[in-house]
Design a protein around this motif. Structure first.
Motif, PDB file in Angstrom:
ATOM      1  N   MET A 127       0.940  -1.296   0.256  1.00 35.36           N
ATOM      2  CA  MET A 127      -0.125   0.028  -0.256  1.00 35.36           C
ATOM      3  C   MET A 127       1.120   1.204  -0.348  1.00 35.36           C
ATOM      4  O   MET A 127       1.878   1.218   1.035  1.00 35.36           O
ATOM      5  N   ILE A 128       0.150   2.397  -0.579  1.00 34.93           N
ATOM      6  CA  ILE A 128       0.985   3.462  -0.801  1.00 34.93           C
ATOM      7  C   ILE A 128       0.097   4.442  -0.647  1.00 34.93           C
ATOM      8  O   ILE A 128      -0.665   5.405  -0.945  1.00 34.93           O
ATOM      9  N   ALA A 324       7.596  -0.324  -9.913  1.00 34.97           N
ATOM     10  CA  ALA A 324       7.766  -1.902  -8.713  1.00 34.97           C
ATOM     11  C   ALA A 324       7.290  -2.718  -9.929  1.00 34.97           C
ATOM     12  O   ALA A 324       7.777  -4.102  -9.356  1.00 34.97           O
ATOM     13  N   ILE A 325       6.255  -2.528  -9.635  1.00 34.86           N
ATOM     14  CA  ILE A 325       5.768  -3.766 -10.961  1.00 34.86           C
ATOM     15  C   ILE A 325       6.366  -4.195 -11.714  1.00 34.86           C
ATOM     16  O   ILE A 325       6.892  -5.171 -12.127  1.00 34.86           O
ATOM     17  N   ASP A 344       8.732  -5.951  -2.014  1.00 30.41           N
ATOM     18  CA  ASP A 344      10.344  -5.684  -2.192  1.00 30.41           C
ATOM     19  C   ASP A 344      10.667  -4.621  -3.220  1.00 30.41           C
ATOM     20  O   ASP A 344      11.627  -4.092  -3.003  1.00 30.41           O
ATOM     21  N   ALA A 345       9.941  -4.447  -4.363  1.00 31.53           N
ATOM     22  CA  ALA A 345      10.192  -3.907  -5.354  1.00 31.53           C
ATOM     23  C   ALA A 345      10.822  -2.612  -4.797  1.00 31.53           C
ATOM     24  O   ALA A 345      10.907  -1.355  -4.944  1.00 31.53           O
ATOM     25  N   LEU A 346       9.097  -2.014  -4.365  1.00 28.99           N
ATOM     26  CA  LEU A 346       9.261  -0.586  -3.829  1.00 28.99           C
ATOM     27  C   LEU A 346       9.994   0.002  -2.773  1.00 28.99           C
ATOM     28  O   LEU A 346      10.466   0.926  -2.821  1.00 28.99           O
ATOM     29  N   ALA A 347      10.342  -1.215  -2.196  1.00 29.73           N
ATOM     30  CA  ALA A 347      11.522  -0.894  -1.024  1.00 29.73           C
ATOM     31  C   ALA A 347      13.171  -0.177  -1.603  1.00 29.73           C
ATOM     32  O   ALA A 347      13.814   0.089  -1.088  1.00 29.73           O
ATOM     33  N   GLY A 365      10.043   2.908   4.593  1.00 28.01           N
ATOM     34  CA  GLY A 365       8.872   3.279   3.181  1.00 28.01           C
ATOM     35  C   GLY A 365       8.454   4.098   3.454  1.00 28.01           C
ATOM     36  O   GLY A 365       7.450   4.837   2.100  1.00 28.01           O
ATOM     37  N   ASP A 366       9.159   5.755   3.815  1.00 29.07           N
ATOM     38  CA  ASP A 366       8.921   7.077   3.611  1.00 29.07           C
ATOM     39  C   ASP A 366      10.001   7.536   2.697  1.00 29.07           C
ATOM     40  O   ASP A 366      11.378   6.806   2.757  1.00 29.07           O
TER      41      ASP A 366
END
Length: 390
Positions: A127-128, A324-325, A344-347, A365-366
């Motif tokens: 979630m973002i 990320a996807i 994991d890709a978002l991070a 996540g910030d």
């Protein structure tokens, strides 16, 4: 011969069914949009929805989202959280368990984003939140991210700006004690101000409760406190009431706001009472260039007004999810595995160049990114005044 032909055709059909491209056509990539379309801040929901649909238009124009050399159709699941925490929780739960979304964008306001973030993290679904600045939204939640700066950063930015701009030493604060965002930011501002000017330099720290519309009692106390500046981190629907009532009571000192002032409705509701006032936010439309200007012009042409920070941050957040996807690179169709891979890709996002600025995610996540100080001009426009970076 006939049996052999039937066998070959059967193999081809099975191949299409079980191939990634065949699966993608049957099972599109679903992204949830958890937004306050009704309730106290519908303009926030509108900007969210409009920006999301613009993003989807681009994906569809490209023939789908390309992942690992294949193009997948994308579907937005847009749900109304009614500006309520309990509704935001229900919406996220439904999206995750019934709609089977790969990721969720939103909620926007911290009051909804904090509890919805707990749901997303418990279900291990990325979630973002584009707009939630409260630290609790992402705290100890590896599946939850945000597209904006945090209140522990915004509070000191505002305290320092007021000190440098005006040289004041006595401040007042008026905030909604029942809402996570204004309550948290009010406390961060107070701590930052008193660090600069000493204990007691916040001479009035007044609160009210959500849906209150008469602030005369609190504003009278603030006026009597001889505060040189009033800070109020409220949403656009409350800003007009507070500023207008303060002026009616004869309060003539500057009133400063936060990123919740950034709605297109703020000036429309507040009128000339808000001219000349300052607030912190995530981007300034006036004077924008490049991709930011292109987004603003397109949005304005399509919807008839300049997009606020919510719309811009929603656009950035969806593009971050898109990146990320694509970085994950392999949609397997196994929901748990794909959600984990996208998380994991978002991070790992580094130096994302968004229309609200460059950002790199921390381990929590910030994003590390700059804030903007905006001045409301004498014609009601949001003018860039200065930027403040970490």
């Amino acid at each position: 011969m006939r049996k052999g032909l039937l066998f070959v055709v059967s193999l081809l059909v099975l191949g299409l069914i079980f191939s990634p491209m065949g699966w993608a056509k049957a099972k599109p990539i679903k992204i949830g949009i958890n937004a306050p379309i009704t309730g106290d801040i519908p303009k926030v929901g509108e900007g969210t929805k409009f920006a999301a649909r613009m993003w989807l238009e681009d994906i569809q124009a490209a023939g789908g989202l390309e992942v690992g050399g294949k193009k997948y159709p994308v579907e937005l699941v847009i749900e109304d959280n009614e500006s309520k925490a309990e509704s935001a929780v229900k919406v996220s739960t439904k999206m995750i368990t019934e709609d089977e979304v790969l990721a969720i964008v939103g909620p926007q306001a911290s009051k909804q984003a904090v509890p919805a973030g707990e749901v997303a993290n418990n279900y291990e679904t990325p979630m973002i939140s584009p707009w939630s600045t409260n630290p609790d939204t992402t705290k100890d939640r590896p599946y939850v991210f945000r597209g904006c700066f945090l209140d522990p950063f915004q509070g000191p930015v505002l305290a320092n700006f007021i000190k440098e701009e005006f040289g004041f030493t006595k401040a007042a604060v008026l905030y909604d004690v029942a809402s996570d965002y204004p309550k948290g930011l009010a406390e961060f501002f107070k701590a930052a101000w008193e660090k600069l000017h000493g204990p007691g330099s916040v001479v009035a720290f007044e609160s009210f409760t959500t849906k209150d519309t008469d602030f005369s009692s609190q504003l009278t106390k603030i006026k009597m406190s001889e505060a040189e500046v009033l800070f109020t981190p409220q949403y656009y629907n409350e800003v007009a009431l507070i500023v207008q009532q303060a002026h009616q009571l004869g309060y003539k000192a500057p009133i400063v706001g936060s990123d919740s002032w950034g709605s297109a409705e703020t000036v429309e509701l507040c009128g000339q009472d808000c001219y000349g006032l300052f607030f912190s936010t995530h981007y300034a439309a006036a004077g924008a260039t490049g991709a930011t200007k292109a987004f603003i012009d397109r949005y304005n042409e399509k919807h008839g007004y300049v997009p606020d920070d919510v719309a811009a941050l929603t656009w950035d957040s969806l593009r971050i999810v898109e990146q990320a996807i694509q970085s994950y690179g392999n949609i397997t169709g196994k929901l748990k595995k794909d959600r984990q891979g996208i998380r994991d890709a978002l991070a790992k996002v580094k130096e994302f160049d968004g229309i609200t600025g460059k950002m790199t995610f921390t381990e929590d996540g910030d994003p590390i990114k700059c804030a903007v100080i905006v001045k409301i001009s004498d014609t009601g426009d949001f003018e860039f005044y200065k930027s403040v970076c970490p």
